[in-house]
Scaffold this active site. Structure first.
Site, PDB file in Angstrom:
ATOM      1  N   ASP A  13       0.794  -1.142   0.050  1.00 36.07           N
ATOM      2  CA  ASP A  13      -0.016   0.002   0.100  1.00 36.07           C
ATOM      3  C   ASP A  13       0.823   1.336   0.024  1.00 36.07           C
ATOM      4  O   ASP A  13       1.982   1.073   0.186  1.00 36.07           O
ATOM      5  CB  ASP A  13      -0.799   0.033   1.219  1.00 36.07           C
ATOM      6  N   ASP A  15      -0.315   5.284   0.798  1.00 40.81           N
ATOM      7  CA  ASP A  15      -0.584   6.201   1.743  1.00 40.81           C
ATOM      8  C   ASP A  15      -0.502   5.439   3.402  1.00 40.81           C
ATOM      9  O   ASP A  15      -1.324   4.555   3.709  1.00 40.81           O
ATOM     10  CB  ASP A  15      -1.932   6.696   1.487  1.00 40.81           C
TER      11      ASP A  15
END
Length: 227
Positions: A13, A15
């Site tokens: 991922d 953020d």
């Protein structure tokens, strides 16, 4: 249960996991909802983090009964956050881990709910090490019909790497991302924000406070020399 195979492919991922952007989202959202006398706290954020932008916006507007549409909220958030995104910092250990895995030729991908334009903006200062990724799948990719917690984005990223889900390791900071990784039949390393309750990460293969705590050798990957 039989032992699981060593990890051969890595999905990240972005953020709140590789880049410190969640602090920007939080500050900007608090500013927007504060105009209407509302409060945006971590109890609410915990239910939004990791979701596609429009889903999160709709949830926020509904929960706080804001007198604006989800689209209006997103437009204002975009305007307020763009400069901060362009200057965002990497989170501790992110660049080091990515460079280490690349040096040992471990295939990697970013699988982020951010759209491609936002991805380019957020990674502008970090292009040298993001370019080490073998592929990037963004939330607006045509192959991602459903956002997290659906597994679509991880399935698409693994397919582009030619990865078997059983030997794919996902790094995530959000409960929605964890759910997506598990739905894709992958092992998930959870790296929650300190404000998140760790009880929300049931099912994670491992929960750590930050990326420097990750020991690659525990998953059959080359260890990082020097600790």
């Amino acid at each position: 249960m039989p032992p699981r195979p060593p990890a051969t492919h890595i999905l990240f991922d972005m953020d709140g996991l590789l880049l410190n952007t969640e602090i920007i989202y939080t500050a900007v959202t608090r500013e927007i909802v504060g105009r209407f006398g509302k409060t945006y706290d971590w109890d609410l954020k915990a239910q939004m983090i990791g979701r596609p932008a429009l889903d999160s916006a709709r949830f926020l507007v509904e929960q706080l009964q804001l007198p604006i549409s989800a689209g209006q909220y997103l437009a204002e958030r975009c305007k307020l956050s763009q400069r901060a995104f362009a200057a965002c910092d990497a989170l501790p250990g992110a660049e080091r881990l990515v460079r280490h895995l690349h040096r040992h030729r471990v295939p990697m991908a970013v699988a982020t709910s951010s759209g491609r334009d936002l991805f380019n903006l957020k990674t502008a200062r970090h292009r040298a090490w993001f370019d080490l990724m073998d592929t990037v799948v963004c939330g607006d990719d045509p192959q991602v019909a459903r956002g997290k917690p659906a597994p679509d984005i991880f399935i698409a990223a693994a397919a582009r790497l030619g990865a078997d889900p059983e030997s794919t390791l996902v790094f995530e900071d959000s409960p929605q991302g964890l759910a997506a990784g598990l739905a894709a039949r992958m092992r998930v390393i959870a790296v929650p924000d300190p404000n998140m309750e760790k009880s929300r990460y049931a099912g994670a293969d491992l929960i750590i406070d930050s990326l420097p705590e990750f020991a690659p050798e525990a998953y059959g990957l080359p260890g990082i020399s020097g600790g």
